[in-house]
Design a protein around this motif. Structure first.
Motif, PDB file in Angstrom:
ATOM      1  N   SER A  45       3.863  -4.631   4.444  1.00  0.00           N
ATOM      2  CA  SER A  45       3.326  -5.331   5.617  1.00  0.00           C
ATOM      3  C   SER A  45       4.459  -5.865   6.487  1.00  0.00           C
ATOM      4  O   SER A  45       4.459  -5.713   7.732  1.00  0.00           O
ATOM      5  N   ALA A  46       5.450  -6.474   5.822  1.00  0.00           N
ATOM      6  CA  ALA A  46       6.600  -6.990   6.580  1.00  0.00           C
ATOM      7  C   ALA A  46       7.396  -5.848   7.203  1.00  0.00           C
ATOM      8  O   ALA A  46       7.886  -5.950   8.358  1.00  0.00           O
ATOM      9  N   ASP A  47       7.512  -4.754   6.455  1.00  0.00           N
ATOM     10  CA  ASP A  47       8.244  -3.608   6.969  1.00  0.00           C
ATOM     11  C   ASP A  47       7.547  -3.028   8.201  1.00  0.00           C
ATOM     12  O   ASP A  47       8.207  -2.607   9.198  1.00  0.00           O
ATOM     13  N   ALA A  48       6.223  -2.957   8.162  1.00  0.00           N
ATOM     14  CA  ALA A  48       5.479  -2.430   9.317  1.00  0.00           C
ATOM     15  C   ALA A  48       5.677  -3.316  10.535  1.00  0.00           C
ATOM     16  O   ALA A  48       5.778  -2.830  11.679  1.00  0.00           O
ATOM     17  N   LYS A  49       5.772  -4.631  10.314  1.00  0.00           N
ATOM     18  CA  LYS A  49       5.979  -5.544  11.436  1.00  0.00           C
ATOM     19  C   LYS A  49       7.386  -5.343  12.040  1.00  0.00           C
ATOM     20  O   LYS A  49       7.565  -5.388  13.265  1.00  0.00           O
TER      21      LYS A  49
END
Length: 380
Positions: free
Chosen positions: A151-155
């Motif tokens: 999720s953080a990577d996608a952001k």
């Protein structure tokens, strides 16, 4: 020359004998009168004078016979007693073919063993389930961590793509990994919930297998009982009578095979007129005359019955219709024969006896009048 004969004496009785003739003719009449008067006095005494002892010849030897009947069906393979034979309690009287019942017992034992194995399997499954739940919980935790990272990577890739520092393809790949991790996490959480609910199902199955074993044990016990019933045993000590069974007969439950008469528990049923029971109470001594052998025995009054013989008749008398004639009823008084009398061994069920109860004018009416409770005339 012959002498003239003297005249013969007169045959007429002397006047001196006439007074004695009158009393000689009257004494038969006096004697007859005395006999009649004595008879009348005796009859009146029998009717009106109370008697200390009451007797009856309407008395018979009785016993509570043990009727022997099978509890199962089958063919008789052996009869081990004969008519009029003495038997002991627990002695084998007859045997029913036991092959079917042995097979039924073997089948019940096999079913019990199978279900006991299922209990072990169900128990092991229940014991394993907490490990599976822990495994699913660890999987959820791992997916939660991976989903957080994706999720953080996608952001980050979305921010880089918006500033022109990253490509749209990199952003799309990051979002795809995040969505895939989120789906995997949802699936892991569902699997954890299913594993937790599976524990309840496994516990229920384990309990059901335990109950099945209990039912199997009951069937085994019943099969053992049925097998034991193939040997028909004497319930009491006594003498065999009315034997009607023979080897090869097929019998059903309740079929009368014979009777065992408890010879040590014979009693007398003396049918006394109701008007003779005024002074009769339990515990009074009784003289018993056995007609068959012309011997005398001693006994004791056990109880006075709750009703007359007519009250228990299959067709009870109906005195409320038609013409009525009063009939004195008889009540069967139970009399026990005293123990330790060698001659009592001569008694047989059905013998006629004569009984005499020595009442000593017991005041039964007075005792009842002075007591609120019922006077004891039977067992309590």
């Amino acid at each position: 020359m012959t002498q003239p004969q003297s005249a013969p004496p007169s045959a007429s009785p002397s006047p001196s004998h006439e007074p004695a003739a009158g009393p000689a003719r009257r004494w038969p009449m006096v004697l007859g009168g005395l006999v009649v008067a004595g008879f009348i006095v005796t009859v009146l005494a029998i009717i009106f004078v109370p008697r200390r002892d009451v007797s009856t010849d309407d008395a018979y030897v009785e016993a509570h016979n043990a009727v022997i009947a099978p509890r199962i069906s089958g063919q008789i393979t052996d009869v081990e007693v004969d008519d009029n034979q003495f038997v002991k309690q627990g002695q084998v009287l007859a045997t029913v073919d036991d092959r079917d019942y042995r097979t039924a017992l073997d089948d019940a034992l096999a079913t019990l063993a199978r279900d006991q194995a299922e209990v072990v399997d169900a128990s092991a499954t229940v014991d394993r389930q907490p490990s599976l739940i822990s495994e699913q919980a660890a999987q959820v935790q791992a997916l939660q961590a991976r989903t957080a990272f994706s999720s953080a990577d996608a952001k980050r890739y979305a921010h880089l793509a918006s500033t022109g520092a990253g490509t749209a393809q990199a952003r799309q790949l990051a979002e795809t990994r995040w969505k895939q991790d989120a789906a995997d996490l949802a699936g892991a959480r569902s699997a954890l919930a299913a594993a937790q609910h599976q524990m309840d199902i496994l516990k229920a199955k384990h309990q059901a297998s335990i109950e099945a074993v209990s039912a199997d044990q009951a069937r085994v016990a019943q099969a053992r009982l049925n097998l034991s019933y193939t040997q028909i045993l004497a319930p009491v000590d006594g003498m065999v009578g009315a034997r009607s069974v023979q080897v090869g007969n097929y019998v059903s439950p309740g079929t009368t095979l014979m009777a065992v008469v408890p010879m040590q528990k014979l009693y007398i049923e003396a049918n006394y007129r109701e008007v003779e029971l005024k002074h009769v109470r339990p515990g009074q001594k009784v003289s018993i005359h056995l007609d068959a052998y012309n011997v005398d025995l001693n006994g004791v009054v056990d109880s006075v019955p709750p009703a007359s013989g007519a009250a228990f008749a299959p067709i009870a008398p109906e005195n409320a219709t038609g013409n009525f004639t009063k009939i004195v009823q008889r009540l069967p008084v139970k009399i026990l024969v005293d123990a330790d009398q060698p001659l009592a061994n001569l008694l047989r069920v059905g013998f006629s006896v004569e009984t005499t109860i020595h009442t000593d004018f017991a005041d039964v009416v007075g005792a009842q009048r002075n007591s609120a409770a019922a006077v004891k005339l039977g067992h309590e």
